[in-house]
Design a protein around this motif. Structure first.
Motif, PDB file in Angstrom:
ATOM      1  N   TYR A  84      13.633  22.866 -18.237  1.00 28.88           N
ATOM      2  CA  TYR A  84      14.730  22.152 -18.904  1.00 28.88           C
ATOM      3  C   TYR A  84      14.182  21.185 -19.958  1.00 28.88           C
ATOM      4  O   TYR A  84      14.690  21.131 -21.081  1.00 28.88           O
ATOM      5  N   GLY A  87      12.792  22.902 -23.370  1.00 31.38           N
ATOM      6  CA  GLY A  87      13.603  23.666 -24.317  1.00 31.38           C
ATOM      7  C   GLY A  87      14.860  22.973 -24.787  1.00 31.38           C
ATOM      8  O   GLY A  87      15.219  21.900 -24.323  1.00 31.38           O
ATOM      9  N   GLU A  88      15.524  23.623 -25.737  1.00 36.50           N
ATOM     10  CA  GLU A  88      16.793  23.139 -26.294  1.00 36.50           C
ATOM     11  C   GLU A  88      17.983  23.939 -25.769  1.00 36.50           C
ATOM     12  O   GLU A  88      19.082  23.439 -25.717  1.00 36.50           O
ATOM     13  N   TYR A  89      17.820  25.206 -25.492  1.00 38.69           N
ATOM     14  CA  TYR A  89      18.828  26.088 -24.908  1.00 38.69           C
ATOM     15  C   TYR A  89      20.119  26.170 -25.721  1.00 38.69           C
ATOM     16  O   TYR A  89      21.199  25.857 -25.236  1.00 38.69           O
ATOM     17  N   PRO A  90      20.012  26.622 -26.969  1.00 37.05           N
ATOM     18  CA  PRO A  90      21.202  26.718 -27.807  1.00 37.05           C
ATOM     19  C   PRO A  90      22.066  27.952 -27.518  1.00 37.05           C
ATOM     20  O   PRO A  90      23.195  28.028 -27.998  1.00 37.05           O
ATOM     21  N   TYR A  92      23.691  30.763 -24.564  1.00 36.30           N
ATOM     22  CA  TYR A  92      23.984  30.948 -23.152  1.00 36.30           C
ATOM     23  C   TYR A  92      24.956  32.097 -22.971  1.00 36.30           C
ATOM     24  O   TYR A  92      25.626  32.537 -23.907  1.00 36.30           O
ATOM     25  N   CYS A 109      20.990  30.258 -19.595  1.00 35.21           N
ATOM     26  CA  CYS A 109      20.739  29.442 -20.787  1.00 35.21           C
ATOM     27  C   CYS A 109      19.403  29.862 -21.385  1.00 35.21           C
ATOM     28  O   CYS A 109      18.416  30.001 -20.671  1.00 35.21           O
ATOM     29  N   ASP A 111      16.426  29.508 -24.492  1.00 37.94           N
ATOM     30  CA  ASP A 111      15.765  28.787 -25.577  1.00 37.94           C
ATOM     31  C   ASP A 111      14.881  29.790 -26.315  1.00 37.94           C
ATOM     32  O   ASP A 111      13.760  30.068 -25.873  1.00 37.94           O
ATOM     33  N   SER A 114      11.050  28.730 -27.301  1.00 40.82           N
ATOM     34  CA  SER A 114       9.990  28.812 -26.294  1.00 40.82           C
ATOM     35  C   SER A 114      10.068  30.112 -25.491  1.00 40.82           C
ATOM     36  O   SER A 114       9.245  30.348 -24.609  1.00 40.82           O
ATOM     37  N   ARG A 181      24.181  22.998 -24.099  1.00 35.60           N
ATOM     38  CA  ARG A 181      23.443  21.750 -23.920  1.00 35.60           C
ATOM     39  C   ARG A 181      23.949  20.714 -24.796  1.00 35.60           C
ATOM     40  O   ARG A 181      24.154  20.063 -25.524  1.00 35.60           O
TER      41      ARG A 181
END
Length: 181
Positions: A84, A87-90, A92, A109, A111, A114, A181
């Protein structure tokens, strides 16, 4: 034990329990399949299976931190927290299945930077989730929170497409979006 005057409630309860058990196993199988597919494509995958998932509608506790609260084990906490923070996790997606009484979810989710994927599996009673579904439909947002049993907050994701989480019969209205996120 059912009695002579029983209206079949015990049989219905047993049928629901068996169906829910099969649906939960299918959810866990889906998590494994999703994780294997991402790993084959070169992603690092962190999978957490909630021991308990609770819907928290906006009205609960007077907070804007509504959403699904997934309680995870200590063994899942460290890998989740590490991924968590990295990363940014844009991106999903949500994979869901329902029975008459339960909602089964896998929230994925991603990212891309990465190449890390976090998969969160949980299940909640549909009756308990309906207020949250209405809140998400009204606000156009949904949140996924992950914490440990002792209450340690590990991370939260914001989702702009709440209809992905709930069957149309449970939510009332729809909205759309794309970020996490």
């Amino acid at each position: 034990m059912p009695t002579a005057g029983d209206d079949g409630g015990a049989e219905r309860l047993a049928a629901h329990a068996a169906g829910n058990k099969r649906a939960w196993q299918a959810t866990l199988d889906d998590v494994d399949e999703l994780a294997a597919g991402r790993a084959t494509d070169g992603w690092e995958v962190v999978t957490v299976v909630a021991g308990q998932t609770a819907p928290r509608p906006r009205e609960t506790g007077g907070t804007d931190r509504y959403g699904l609260v997934h309680v995870v084990s200590k063994s899942d906490a460290d890998p989740f927290a590490t991924a968590y923070e990295r990363g940014e996790y844009p991106r999903y997606d949500v994979y869901r299945a329902t029975t008459d009484t339960r909602l089964f979810l896998v929230t994925e989710c991603l990212d891309p930077g990465s190449r890390t994927a976090i998969l969160v599996a949980g299940s909640v009673r549909r009756d308990d989730a309906r207020a949250l579904a209405r809140t998400a439909a009204r606000t156009g947002r949904m949140y996924t929170h992950v914490r440990t049993l002792d209450g340690t907050h590990l991370g939260s994701f914001e989702h702009a497409t709440p209809e992905k989480f709930f069957p149309v019969t449970d939510r009332g209205s729809q909205s759309s979006g794309e970020d996490c996120r």
